[in-house]
Structures are given as structure tokens and as C-alpha cells.
Design a protein around this motif. Structure first.
Motif, PDB file in Angstrom:
ATOM      1  N   ARG A 399       0.801  -1.209   0.000  1.00 16.43           N
ATOM      2  CA  ARG A 399       0.000   0.000   0.000  1.00 16.43           C
ATOM      3  C   ARG A 399       0.842   1.270   0.000  1.00 16.43           C
ATOM      4  N   VAL A 400       0.305   2.311  -0.614  1.00 14.25           N
ATOM      5  CA  VAL A 400       0.926   3.623  -0.500  1.00 14.25           C
ATOM      6  C   VAL A 400       0.633   4.171   0.896  1.00 14.25           C
ATOM      7  N   PRO A 401       1.449   5.120   1.404  1.00 15.47           N
ATOM      8  CA  PRO A 401       1.149   5.726   2.705  1.00 15.47           C
ATOM      9  C   PRO A 401      -0.226   6.399   2.712  1.00 15.47           C
ATOM     10  N   GLU A 402      -0.818   6.481   3.885  1.00 15.98           N
ATOM     11  CA  GLU A 402      -2.169   7.020   4.005  1.00 15.98           C
ATOM     12  C   GLU A 402      -2.272   8.441   3.464  1.00 15.98           C
ATOM     13  N   ASP A 403      -1.280   9.279   3.752  1.00 18.81           N
ATOM     14  CA  ASP A 403      -1.307  10.659   3.260  1.00 18.81           C
ATOM     15  C   ASP A 403      -1.308  10.700   1.731  1.00 18.81           C
ATOM     16  N   ASP A 404      -0.549   9.804   1.108  1.00 16.66           N
ATOM     17  CA  ASP A 404      -0.502   9.763  -0.351  1.00 16.66           C
ATOM     18  C   ASP A 404      -1.831   9.281  -0.932  1.00 16.66           C
ATOM     19  N   GLU A 405      -2.456   8.351  -0.252  1.00 17.84           N
ATOM     20  CA  GLU A 405      -3.759   7.871  -0.695  1.00 17.84           C
ATOM     21  C   GLU A 405      -4.793   8.990  -0.651  1.00 17.84           C
ATOM     22  N   ILE A 406      -4.736   9.786   0.399  1.00 21.27           N
ATOM     23  CA  ILE A 406      -5.695  10.883   0.548  1.00 21.27           C
ATOM     24  C   ILE A 406      -5.444  11.976  -0.484  1.00 21.27           C
ATOM     25  N   SER A 407      -4.182  12.321  -0.690  1.00 21.35           N
ATOM     26  CA  SER A 407      -3.863  13.401  -1.631  1.00 21.35           C
ATOM     27  C   SER A 407      -4.061  12.977  -3.079  1.00 21.35           C
ATOM     28  N   GLY A 408      -3.904  11.704  -3.362  1.00 15.53           N
ATOM     29  CA  GLY A 408      -4.122  11.224  -4.722  1.00 15.53           C
ATOM     30  C   GLY A 408      -2.979  10.374  -5.224  1.00 15.53           C
ATOM     31  N   ILE A 409      -3.293   9.152  -5.596  1.00 17.26           N
ATOM     32  CA  ILE A 409      -2.263   8.195  -5.994  1.00 17.26           C
ATOM     33  C   ILE A 409      -1.669   8.533  -7.361  1.00 17.26           C
ATOM     34  N   ASP A 410      -2.401   9.275  -8.189  1.00 14.93           N
ATOM     35  CA  ASP A 410      -1.874   9.624  -9.512  1.00 14.93           C
ATOM     36  C   ASP A 410      -0.599  10.454  -9.421  1.00 14.93           C
ATOM     37  N   GLN A 411      -0.638  11.487  -8.603  1.00 14.67           N
ATOM     38  CA  GLN A 411       0.533  12.353  -8.464  1.00 14.67           C
ATOM     39  C   GLN A 411       1.694  11.608  -7.815  1.00 14.67           C
ATOM     40  N   VAL A 412       1.400  10.784  -6.827  1.00 14.61           N
ATOM     41  CA  VAL A 412       2.457  10.092  -6.080  1.00 14.61           C
ATOM     42  C   VAL A 412       3.143   9.035  -6.934  1.00 14.61           C
ATOM     43  N   GLU A 413       2.360   8.228  -7.627  1.00 17.64           N
ATOM     44  CA  GLU A 413       2.916   7.091  -8.362  1.00 17.64           C
ATOM     45  C   GLU A 413       3.298   7.417  -9.805  1.00 17.64           C
ATOM     46  N   HIS A 414       2.670   8.434 -10.398  1.00 18.65           N
ATOM     47  CA  HIS A 414       2.890   8.681 -11.819  1.00 18.65           C
ATOM     48  C   HIS A 414       3.283  10.130 -12.146  1.00 18.65           C
ATOM     49  N   ALA A 415       3.264  11.002 -11.152  1.00 14.41           N
ATOM     50  CA  ALA A 415       3.638  12.411 -11.334  1.00 14.41           C
ATOM     51  C   ALA A 415       2.816  13.098 -12.423  1.00 14.41           C
ATOM     52  N   GLU A 416       1.553  12.687 -12.529  1.00 14.15           N
ATOM     53  CA  GLU A 416       0.653  13.246 -13.526  1.00 14.15           C
ATOM     54  C   GLU A 416      -0.763  13.312 -12.952  1.00 14.15           C
ATOM     55  N   THR A 417      -1.610  14.056 -13.638  1.00 12.66           N
ATOM     56  CA  THR A 417      -3.031  14.049 -13.317  1.00 12.66           C
ATOM     57  C   THR A 417      -3.815  13.781 -14.594  1.00 12.66           C
ATOM     58  N   ALA A 418      -4.993  13.192 -14.450  1.00 15.30           N
ATOM     59  CA  ALA A 418      -5.782  12.826 -15.619  1.00 15.30           C
ATOM     60  C   ALA A 418      -6.314  14.042 -16.360  1.00 15.30           C
ATOM     61  N   TYR A 419      -6.634  15.098 -15.620  1.00 15.18           N
ATOM     62  CA  TYR A 419      -7.242  16.279 -16.220  1.00 15.18           C
ATOM     63  C   TYR A 419      -6.472  17.518 -15.768  1.00 15.18           C
ATOM     64  N   ASP A 420      -5.988  18.291 -16.726  1.00 15.96           N
ATOM     65  CA  ASP A 420      -5.221  19.497 -16.424  1.00 15.96           C
ATOM     66  C   ASP A 420      -6.100  20.711 -16.690  1.00 15.96           C
ATOM     67  N   PHE A 421      -6.537  21.357 -15.625  1.00 11.97           N
ATOM     68  CA  PHE A 421      -7.416  22.516 -15.756  1.00 11.97           C
ATOM     69  C   PHE A 421      -6.663  23.846 -15.642  1.00 11.97           C
ATOM     70  N   SER A 422      -5.344  23.794 -15.589  1.00 10.01           N
ATOM     71  CA  SER A 422      -4.579  25.021 -15.336  1.00 10.01           C
ATOM     72  C   SER A 422      -4.765  26.060 -16.431  1.00 10.01           C
ATOM     73  N   GLY A 423      -4.995  25.617 -17.667  1.00 12.18           N
ATOM     74  CA  GLY A 423      -5.159  26.564 -18.756  1.00 12.18           C
ATOM     75  C   GLY A 423      -6.584  26.720 -19.210  1.00 12.18           C
ATOM     76  N   ALA A 424      -7.533  26.171 -18.442  1.00 12.58           N
ATOM     77  CA  ALA A 424      -8.929  26.199 -18.858  1.00 12.58           C
ATOM     78  C   ALA A 424      -9.431  27.631 -18.975  1.00 12.58           C
ATOM     79  N   GLY A 425     -10.129  27.929 -20.026  1.00 12.56           N
ATOM     80  CA  GLY A 425     -10.704  29.256 -20.222  1.00 12.56           C
ATOM     81  C   GLY A 425      -9.773  30.186 -20.989  1.00 12.56           C
ATOM     82  N   GLY A 426      -8.491  30.265 -20.583  1.00 17.43           N
ATOM     83  CA  GLY A 426      -7.517  31.108 -21.270  1.00 17.43           C
ATOM     84  C   GLY A 426      -7.870  32.586 -21.213  1.00 17.43           C
ATOM     85  N   GLY A 427      -7.045  33.437 -21.775  1.00 17.79           N
ATOM     86  CA  GLY A 427      -7.321  34.858 -21.908  1.00 17.79           C
ATOM     87  C   GLY A 427      -7.468  35.561 -20.576  1.00 17.79           C
ATOM     88  N   THR A 428      -8.348  36.514 -20.524  1.00 13.72           N
ATOM     89  CA  THR A 428      -8.526  37.320 -19.330  1.00 13.72           C
ATOM     90  C   THR A 428      -9.979  37.340 -18.911  1.00 13.72           C
TER      91      THR A 428
END
Length: 450
Positions: A399-428
């Protein structure tokens, strides 16, 4: 030429281009089922576990393929040793096989049979992953797959399908994998989750599927690929049995989906998309062992019974306290048991073999054989899988540590996320501020970064 030799020559199978092409297509369809399963499972987990769920299926394509070529095919389908396992040095590395060498008794090359069965071997451990969502180290999972297919799947495949395998010789009917695939995977899932324990928040947090469209896409692709899985398991099209299996696959899946939805409406008051997808998969699982032995009417019965039983079974995890994340036990283990045992009731004796079930005058003989096959595979897979999980947990940790399970196994095990919303909308985006002298209500719109 003596008549006996003439007859022997006439009976000797020759390579069939039609059957060979058909089986290569079926192999590709079965390969598609593993990515389809990844989508199906991936949509059922929370956003923070999506990529991990996809990868737990995809990694099986890599690991099992290499093991199959090196020694897996030999263990599963080599010359029988004690009715338990096979072994043939010609199959090691697939290096001693002639290009046109035929699989014994059939009109397809050994290479084609080997690659078809490879896709079954790839899919089976991927099925287990759904029970372990959110909480398993990826390296531990990869090592578990390696060990599990070696000591569980390859021998069980020999028991059920290999010439000389003890269940094969007993006369247990498993057309395409009710015992070797679904009961095997479902029992393994139960064994592992009993060792590694529950997710953080089990029975407290909602843990709802994050993408039901992805679930439906995965279920649809599984349904499509399953025609190759089932109809292809007869290894040819010369006598119509594969066609019956194709029809029964469609019929049972439809019946199971409707039965699940009906149960769901009566029990919970709604027809859900998750119920439709899960019911379809339950029907596919149940018809897998039985579809070559029953009529289309029998397939309706098999599907309907499995749909209701699996819908009932998915709630058992809350009653008994085991955390089967995506209902692998409820669907694959229960569905596989139902489909395998129903052969003993609905087998007509007029499709893949002359064996008849209880409702067709065959008595209890075939039901007894099916029961032995079901519980032998269940017990072996459950116990060995639990032992493997225990050993891995005590050494490298499962098992992954409990804190990693809570924060999300994707970031811990794969250093990625399924959906990247950082650029959503764009512009101003506009912002209104009061800036007139004296605090008047006059407003001016400024532009700020989104």
C-alpha cells in the motif's frame, strides 16, 4: 495406396486461411478488451486515481506478454506433467515453432493459438486491479502480476484447457474462461483485499465514479471485444458452434443488463448508467463459460439470473466489510460462478458437446463436474493470491502511505493528473471596481489574468 493411409491423409487438418484470419481478428478484439477495461475502471474511480487505474491495466499488456513468450505458453499449453502444469522446450521463447506448424487437431498455426491465448492471459490479472483501486503501490502491483500469472494463471489455464489438465480431462465445461479467467480473477481479488485492507474513508466517503461516460465507453468496448473472446474460443468457423456462441453472447448480455436495471429500479428506485454498464459486464462474464453449451433461450436465462445475482452481490462488501473497490468480486467472481454452474442446468447436449444439464435430461452429473471446477479454481486462486499479497506486503509493502492515498495516488505514483485545468478558459476575465472620486457608484472594468 492402402485405404487406411488414404483415410488418414484425408483426415489430417490443413492450414485454413479463413480460420487463421478469423482468429487473428479475434485476438485483436481480445487485446482491445484490456484498454476497454482500463476505461471502464478508470471512469469508476475518483479523479485523483484515474491514471493509476488506467496504468494498472496497461502494465499487464507489457509484463504478461513477455512472460508468455518466455515460458507462460509452455506452462499453460505444453506437454502435460501430472495433470497440473505443462512444459515443452519448443515453446520457450516461442523459438521451436514452425511458421506453418498447426495447433494439434485444428486448422490454425500454433503461433495464432499462442497469441489468442496470450490476450486472455493479459486480461485476467488486469481484472483484479479494479478491487485494489486507490491504494496499491505501482511497483508492488507490477511484481504481483509477475508472480500471480506464473503460479496461478498459467497452471489454472492448463487445468481447464490444456490437454491432460485435470479439469479438462474430468469434463468440466468452460468455453472461454468462466473458471480460468473470471472466477480466477475474482477469487484473487478477494484474497488480496483481505490482506491489504480497506481504503481510507471506506463506508464514510461517497467515492462516486468521476466519469460515467468513460464507464459506458469502456463497457461498450468490452461488449464489442467480447465477441472475439467468446466466439473465437472455438478456434474456427467450420461447424457453426462459434456462431451460436456469438449469438448467445449478445443475448445473455442484453438479458443481464435488463435484469440488473429491473432489480435496481425495484431496490433503489432508479435506472442508472452504472447499473446498465455493470449489468452488461455481468452477462458477458456469465455467458463466457456456458455460451457454447446452451441455446439462445438458455442464454436469456443465464444472463437474467447473473444480472440479478451480481446486482445483489455488489452490496455484500458493505455487509461483510471487505473493500472491493469496483466490484470485481460481485461481478466477476459471482458472475463466473453463476455461468459455470448454470451449464449443469441448461446444457442442451447439442452444441459444443453431448453433455446435458439437469433440465435437458442429463441428471446431476455435469452440475457435479462444474461444481468441482468452480471451487477448485476459487480455493486455489484465493489462497495463493492472499499468500503472494502477504509476502509482498511484508517485504516491499503493497500500500501507499495514508497521506498519499488521501492526496491522490496519480501524483504520487505517476507524477501526472488525468485532467489538467490550469489553462482552462484562457485569456482574461473582467473585474469591476469602483474608482470614481468621492466613492461614487461609477464603475470601470479592468482586465486581470484568469
Amino acid at each position: 495406396m492402402p485405404p487406411g493411409i488414404t483415410t488418414l491423409a484425408a483426415d489430417t487438418p490443413t492450414l485454413s486461411a479463413a480460420n487463421t484470419g478469423f482468429m487473428l481478428i479475434c485476438s485483436a478484439l481480445v487485446m482491445l478488451m484490456t484498454p476497454a477495461l482500463a476505461f471502464f475502471y478508470g471512469g469508476m474511480v475518483r479523479v485523483k486515481s484515474t491514471l493509476n487505474m488506467l496504468m494498472m491495466s496497461f502494465i499487464s499488456l507489457g509484463i504478461v506478454t513477455i512472460l508468455w513468450v518466455l515460458f507462460g505458453f509452455s506452462l499453460a499449453f505444453g506437454t502435460d506433467i501430472g495433470s497440473v502444469v505443462g512444459w515443452s522446450s519448443d515453446y520457450l521463447g516461442l523459438s521451436g515453432i514452425g511458421v506453418t506448424q498447426l495447433w494439434d487437431g485444428y486448422t490454425i498455426p500454433v503461433y495464432v493459438f499462442a497469441v489468442f491465448q496470450l490476450m486472455f492471459a493479459v486480461l485476467t490479472p488486469a481484472l483484479i486491479s479494479g478491487a485494489l483501486a486507490d491504494r496499491v503501490k505501482f511497483t508492488s502491483w507490477a511484481l504481483f502480476i509477475t508472480l500471480w500469472v506464473t503460479v496461478v494463471y498459467f497452471p489454472v489455464a492448463h487445468w481447464v484447457w490444456g490437454a491432460g489438465g485435470w479439469l479438462f480431462e474430468m469434463g468440466v465445461i468452460d468455453f472461454a474462461g468462466g473458471t480460468a479467467v473470471h472466477i480466477n480473477a475474482g477469487a484473487a481479488a478477494l484474497g488480496v483485499i483481505l490482506v491489504i485492507g480497506k481504503r481510507v474513508g471506506f463506508k464514510k466517503d461517497p467515492m462516486r465514479p468521476h466519469s460515467l461516460p468513460l464507464v459506458m465507453l469502456g463497457a461498450g468496448l468490452l461488449w464489442f471485444g467480447w465477441f472475439g473472446f467468446n466466439a473465437g474460443s472455438w478456434l474456427g468457423n467450420d461447424d457453426g458452434v462459434g456462431a451460436v456462441m456469438f449469438v448467445n453472447t449478445q443475448v445473455a448480455t442484453a438479458a443481464a443488463m435488463l435484469a440488473w436495471l429491473g432489480y435496481e429500479k425495484l431496490r433503489h428506485g432508479s435506472f442508472t448508467t452504472l447499473g446498465a454498464a455493470s449489468g452488461a459486464v455481468a452477462g458477458l462474464v456469465a455467458i463466457t463459460p456456458s455460451g457454447g453449451a446452451v441455446s439462445p433461450l438458455g442464454a436469456i436465462a443465464v444472463g437474467a439470473i447473473a444480472g440479478v445475482l451480481c446486482a445483489m452481490a455488489v452490496g455484500l462488501k458493505y455487509r461483510f466489510g471487505y473493500d472491493d473497490s469496483l466490484d470485481v468480486v460481485g461481478v466477476h467472481l459471482v458472475g463466473g460462478i453463476a455461468g459455470s454452474l448454470l451449464v449443469g442446468l441448461f446444457a442442451t447436449g447439442g452444441v459444443q458437446s453431448e453433455a446435458k444439464g439437469l433440465f435437458y435430461g442429463g441428471g446431476l452429473e455435469q452440475l457435479g463436474k462444474q461444481t468441482v471446477g468452480v471451487f477448485a479454481v476459487l480455493a486455489y486462486s484465493l489462497v495463493v493470491s492472499a499468500i503472494l499479497a502477504f509476502l509482498l506486503d511484508r517485504t516491499i509493502g503493497m500500500r501507499v502511505p495514508e497521506d498519499d492515498e488521501i492526496s491522490g495516488i496519480d501524483q504520487v505514483e505517476h507524477a501526472e493528473t488525468a485532467y489538467d485545468f490550469s489553462g482552462a478558459g484562457g485569456g482574461t476575465a473582467p473585474r469591476t471596481t469602483s474608482s470614481a472620486p468621492g466613492g461614487s457608484a461609477a464603475a470601470k472594468t479592468k482586465k486581470v489574468d484568469a
